[in-house]
Motif scaffolding. Structure first.
Motif, PDB file in Angstrom:
ATOM      1  N   HIS A 218       0.827  -1.140   0.025  1.00 56.91           N
ATOM      2  CA  HIS A 218       0.106   0.069  -0.064  1.00 56.91           C
ATOM      3  C   HIS A 218       0.755   1.351   0.068  1.00 56.91           C
ATOM      4  O   HIS A 218       2.046   1.313   0.674  1.00 56.91           O
ATOM      5  CB  HIS A 218      -0.844   0.150   1.056  1.00 56.91           C
ATOM      6  N   ASP A 219       0.270   2.381  -0.336  1.00 58.61           N
ATOM      7  CA  ASP A 219       0.988   3.430  -0.557  1.00 58.61           C
ATOM      8  C   ASP A 219       0.380   4.647   0.639  1.00 58.61           C
ATOM      9  O   ASP A 219      -0.595   4.004   1.084  1.00 58.61           O
ATOM     10  CB  ASP A 219       1.098   4.357  -2.015  1.00 58.61           C
ATOM     11  N   VAL A 220       0.686   5.746   0.481  1.00 51.89           N
ATOM     12  CA  VAL A 220       0.387   6.632   1.623  1.00 51.89           C
ATOM     13  C   VAL A 220      -1.218   7.165   1.325  1.00 51.89           C
ATOM     14  O   VAL A 220      -1.693   7.538   2.445  1.00 51.89           O
ATOM     15  CB  VAL A 220       1.158   7.970   1.436  1.00 51.89           C
ATOM     16  N   GLY A 231     -18.490   2.082  14.634  1.00 51.01           N
ATOM     17  CA  GLY A 231     -19.013   3.152  15.303  1.00 51.01           C
ATOM     18  C   GLY A 231     -18.176   4.119  15.815  1.00 51.01           C
ATOM     19  O   GLY A 231     -18.866   5.286  16.068  1.00 51.01           O
ATOM     20  N   MET A 232     -17.063   4.137  15.631  1.00 54.13           N
ATOM     21  CA  MET A 232     -16.082   5.104  15.956  1.00 54.13           C
ATOM     22  C   MET A 232     -15.023   5.229  14.667  1.00 54.13           C
ATOM     23  O   MET A 232     -14.755   4.361  14.161  1.00 54.13           O
ATOM     24  CB  MET A 232     -15.203   4.894  17.434  1.00 54.13           C
ATOM     25  N   PRO A 233     -14.398   6.473  14.627  1.00 53.47           N
ATOM     26  CA  PRO A 233     -13.311   6.557  13.695  1.00 53.47           C
ATOM     27  C   PRO A 233     -12.344   5.850  13.863  1.00 53.47           C
ATOM     28  O   PRO A 233     -11.746   5.539  14.875  1.00 53.47           O
ATOM     29  CB  PRO A 233     -13.057   8.255  13.840  1.00 53.47           C
ATOM     30  N   HIS A 234     -12.153   4.918  12.733  1.00 54.56           N
ATOM     31  CA  HIS A 234     -11.047   3.894  12.816  1.00 54.56           C
ATOM     32  C   HIS A 234     -10.248   3.951  11.322  1.00 54.56           C
ATOM     33  O   HIS A 234     -10.644   3.763  10.473  1.00 54.56           O
ATOM     34  CB  HIS A 234     -11.663   2.522  12.546  1.00 54.56           C
ATOM     35  N   ARG A 235      -8.815   4.171  11.635  1.00 56.73           N
ATOM     36  CA  ARG A 235      -8.297   4.095  10.399  1.00 56.73           C
ATOM     37  C   ARG A 235      -7.741   2.850   9.986  1.00 56.73           C
ATOM     38  O   ARG A 235      -7.028   2.044  10.972  1.00 56.73           O
ATOM     39  CB  ARG A 235      -6.766   5.135  10.467  1.00 56.73           C
ATOM     40  N   MET A 236      -7.928   2.262   8.735  1.00 60.32           N
ATOM     41  CA  MET A 236      -7.440   0.960   8.405  1.00 60.32           C
ATOM     42  C   MET A 236      -6.883   1.067   6.927  1.00 60.32           C
ATOM     43  O   MET A 236      -7.289   2.014   6.162  1.00 60.32           O
ATOM     44  CB  MET A 236      -8.706  -0.039   8.715  1.00 60.32           C
ATOM     45  N   LEU A 237      -6.170  -0.340   6.371  1.00 61.37           N
ATOM     46  CA  LEU A 237      -6.066  -0.398   5.014  1.00 61.37           C
ATOM     47  C   LEU A 237      -7.238  -0.382   4.214  1.00 61.37           C
ATOM     48  O   LEU A 237      -8.135  -0.921   4.660  1.00 61.37           O
ATOM     49  CB  LEU A 237      -5.414  -1.672   5.025  1.00 61.37           C
ATOM     50  N   ARG A 238      -7.124   0.376   3.125  1.00 57.46           N
ATOM     51  CA  ARG A 238      -8.430   0.429   2.189  1.00 57.46           C
ATOM     52  C   ARG A 238      -8.156  -0.992   1.264  1.00 57.46           C
ATOM     53  O   ARG A 238      -7.460  -1.339   0.273  1.00 57.46           O
ATOM     54  CB  ARG A 238      -7.996   1.525   1.131  1.00 57.46           C
ATOM     55  N   THR A 239      -9.178  -1.866   1.727  1.00 55.88           N
ATOM     56  CA  THR A 239      -9.187  -3.262   1.138  1.00 55.88           C
ATOM     57  C   THR A 239     -10.714  -3.373   0.276  1.00 55.88           C
ATOM     58  O   THR A 239     -11.470  -2.367   0.649  1.00 55.88           O
ATOM     59  CB  THR A 239      -8.998  -4.164   2.108  1.00 55.88           C
ATOM     60  N   GLY A 315     -11.698 -10.024   7.212  1.00 59.87           N
ATOM     61  CA  GLY A 315     -10.977  -9.090   8.466  1.00 59.87           C
ATOM     62  C   GLY A 315     -10.618  -7.704   8.139  1.00 59.87           C
ATOM     63  O   GLY A 315     -10.357  -7.418   6.581  1.00 59.87           O
ATOM     64  N   VAL A 316     -10.379  -6.792   8.867  1.00 59.35           N
ATOM     65  CA  VAL A 316      -9.947  -5.636   8.690  1.00 59.35           C
ATOM     66  C   VAL A 316      -8.631  -5.454   9.244  1.00 59.35           C
ATOM     67  O   VAL A 316      -8.144  -5.984  10.133  1.00 59.35           O
ATOM     68  CB  VAL A 316     -10.916  -4.506   9.391  1.00 59.35           C
ATOM     69  N   LEU A 317      -7.678  -4.556   8.587  1.00 57.31           N
ATOM     70  CA  LEU A 317      -6.404  -4.269   9.158  1.00 57.31           C
ATOM     71  C   LEU A 317      -6.204  -2.892   9.504  1.00 57.31           C
ATOM     72  O   LEU A 317      -5.939  -1.926   8.503  1.00 57.31           O
ATOM     73  CB  LEU A 317      -5.575  -4.617   7.969  1.00 57.31           C
ATOM     74  N   ALA A 318      -6.057  -2.529  10.758  1.00 54.91           N
ATOM     75  CA  ALA A 318      -5.731  -1.120  11.269  1.00 54.91           C
ATOM     76  C   ALA A 318      -4.213  -0.906  10.721  1.00 54.91           C
ATOM     77  O   ALA A 318      -3.208  -1.599  10.766  1.00 54.91           O
ATOM     78  CB  ALA A 318      -5.949  -1.247  12.724  1.00 54.91           C
ATOM     79  N   SER A 319      -4.247   0.292  10.141  1.00 56.61           N
ATOM     80  CA  SER A 319      -3.137   0.822  10.059  1.00 56.61           C
ATOM     81  C   SER A 319      -2.756   2.382   9.883  1.00 56.61           C
ATOM     82  O   SER A 319      -3.898   2.932   9.729  1.00 56.61           O
ATOM     83  CB  SER A 319      -2.868   0.301   8.330  1.00 56.61           C
ATOM     84  N   GLY A 320      -1.562   2.904  10.283  1.00 54.14           N
ATOM     85  CA  GLY A 320      -1.412   4.197  10.082  1.00 54.14           C
ATOM     86  C   GLY A 320      -1.076   4.694   8.744  1.00 54.14           C
ATOM     87  O   GLY A 320      -0.692   3.726   7.877  1.00 54.14           O
ATOM     88  N   GLN A 321      -0.953   5.809   8.430  1.00 53.88           N
ATOM     89  CA  GLN A 321      -0.675   6.487   7.046  1.00 53.88           C
ATOM     90  C   GLN A 321       0.892   5.962   6.621  1.00 53.88           C
ATOM     91  O   GLN A 321       1.294   6.091   5.575  1.00 53.88           O
ATOM     92  CB  GLN A 321      -0.998   7.601   6.786  1.00 53.88           C
ATOM     93  N   VAL A 322       1.663   5.953   7.639  1.00 53.21           N
ATOM     94  CA  VAL A 322       2.933   5.516   7.451  1.00 53.21           C
ATOM     95  C   VAL A 322       3.234   4.392   6.627  1.00 53.21           C
ATOM     96  O   VAL A 322       4.453   3.916   6.177  1.00 53.21           O
ATOM     97  CB  VAL A 322       4.118   5.494   8.813  1.00 53.21           C
ATOM     98  N   VAL A 323       2.301   3.441   6.674  1.00 58.93           N
ATOM     99  CA  VAL A 323       2.446   2.312   5.793  1.00 58.93           C
ATOM    100  C   VAL A 323       2.901   2.445   4.290  1.00 58.93           C
ATOM    101  O   VAL A 323       3.566   1.658   3.632  1.00 58.93           O
ATOM    102  CB  VAL A 323       1.071   1.570   5.754  1.00 58.93           C
TER     103      VAL A 323
END
Length: 355
Positions: A218-220, A231-239, A315-323
């Motif tokens: 994945h890119d930025v 129900g809460m803001p959650h940053r994850m990989l765009r899959t 499944g979902v994969l939590a991830s920061g933008q640094v990925v």
């Protein structure tokens, strides 16, 4: 393993060699990763929210068998058994208790009475002020760049505002992956940095190799923040799965939500009464609606499917933008050495500008 090159309020407070924290990521921050971080001189934090009480005790014992260095445990402040888990940390002499939400004043006092460092995570200056007034020893902030549950304020704005608000050490998380980030955080006035995604993508992480490779592809722009999982803001990989969740109506999400709630109940061993108590506490402390509480059990099971079972279709994969700027899988020792030596180089370079 390198000698101590940086001394900060965090290293003094906790007794670690380097001002680098591995955050308590659910299903990821287990004994192997935590001990790998600790042995490399950083502060490893064990994630307990996805563990039963018995599993947590077993994990603490395992970490202690792998390292003699300080480590921490992340606790859910709103969990019904939070007081019992605090007693467990006291029993085993865990060095640091971190919290995703503000712990109750009496829990902070009890931990401090037994010499345990209390470090809640905060998202606003006023939250930092509150826990500091209750006796917290340090706080961790996470800017909007960070993975998992996150806010909208970037680290570059949140960090200085919290540092200005309190006189206890502040650890910065959200967007950190190398020595330049550590140098920048220290220049802002932080006592150290916390990294999640960067530690997830190490050889010491137990995340399946195929999933790590998916992260590295994945890119930025490869992450998205959504509230439709729990129900809460959650940053994850765009899959593909996340995009489907984003497009699916609440009615169509109802049955999968109920199914995963039943799976979570079986996995955790919690009774319906205990689940109801946790739900009431979420409503009280986080202001969640009934719909949001119903979605809350989605997160641990969907994360488990991806991060433990390796099933990225379910499944979902939590991830920061640094990925998007990570391209390798070092050991924890290699990573911390790289980050610390890089920070020292950057600080010396910056100092050369002084006249």
């Amino acid at each position: 393993m390198i000698e101590q090159l940086l001394r900060t309020p965090l290293t003094d407070l906790v007794g670690v060699r380097h001002p680098v924290v591995q955050t308590g990521m659910g299903w990821v921050a287990g004994p192997r990763l935590v001990s790998g971080t600790a042995n490399a001189g950083g502060l490893g934090i064990l994630a307990s929210a996805t563990m039963t009480f018995e599993e947590l005790e077993h994990a603490i014992v395992e970490v202690k068998g792998r390292t003699r260095e300080p480590f921490g445990v992340n606790l859910r402040a709103d969990a019904a058994d939070a007081p019992a888990r605090v007693d467990l940390l006291i029993k085993h002499g865990v060095k640091v208790a971190s919290f995703a939400l503000a712990p109750k004043k009496e829990l902070i006092a009890k931990l401090k009475d037994h010499g345990i460092v209390v470090m809640p995570s905060v998202g606003l200056p006023r939250h930092a002020e509150k826990v500091a007034s209750w006796g917290a020893d340090a706080v961790m902030i996470q800017g909007g760049e960070g993975g998992g549950h996150t806010g909208s304020v970037p680290t570059t704005l949140l960090l200085p505002s919290v540092i200005d608000a309190v006189d206890i050490p502040v650890v910065a998380a959200g967007g950190f992956f190398d020595g330049r980030g550590l140098a920048a955080a220290l220049s802002y006035g932080a006592a150290g940095i916390g990294m999640g995604t960067r530690f997830l993508l190490t050889q010491d992480s137990s995340v399946p190799d195929a999933v790590k490779e998916l992260y590295l592809s994945h890119d930025v722009n490869g992450t998205v923040v959504t509230a439709k999982v729990d129900g809460m803001p959650h940053r994850m990989l765009r899959t593909r799965l996340v995009e489907e969740i984003e497009e699916t109506s609440p009615v169509k999400r109802l049955w999968p939500t109920m199914r995963r709630t039943l799976e979570f109940k079986r996995m955790s061993g919690m009774s319906w009464l205990a689940l109801a108590r946790d739900g009431r506490e979420m409503k009280k402390t986080q202001g969640r609606s009934l719909a949001q509480m119903a979605l809350a059990a989605n997160t641990p099971m969907m994360l488990k499917s991806g991060l433990v079972d390796g099933d990225t279709t379910a499944g979902v994969l939590a991830s920061g933008q640094v990925v998007g700027v990570i391209d390798d899988l070092p050991t924890c020792d290699e990573l911390i050495t790289r980050v610390v030596t890089g920070a020292v180089e950057e600080l010396r370079r910056a100092a050369s500008y002084l006249v």
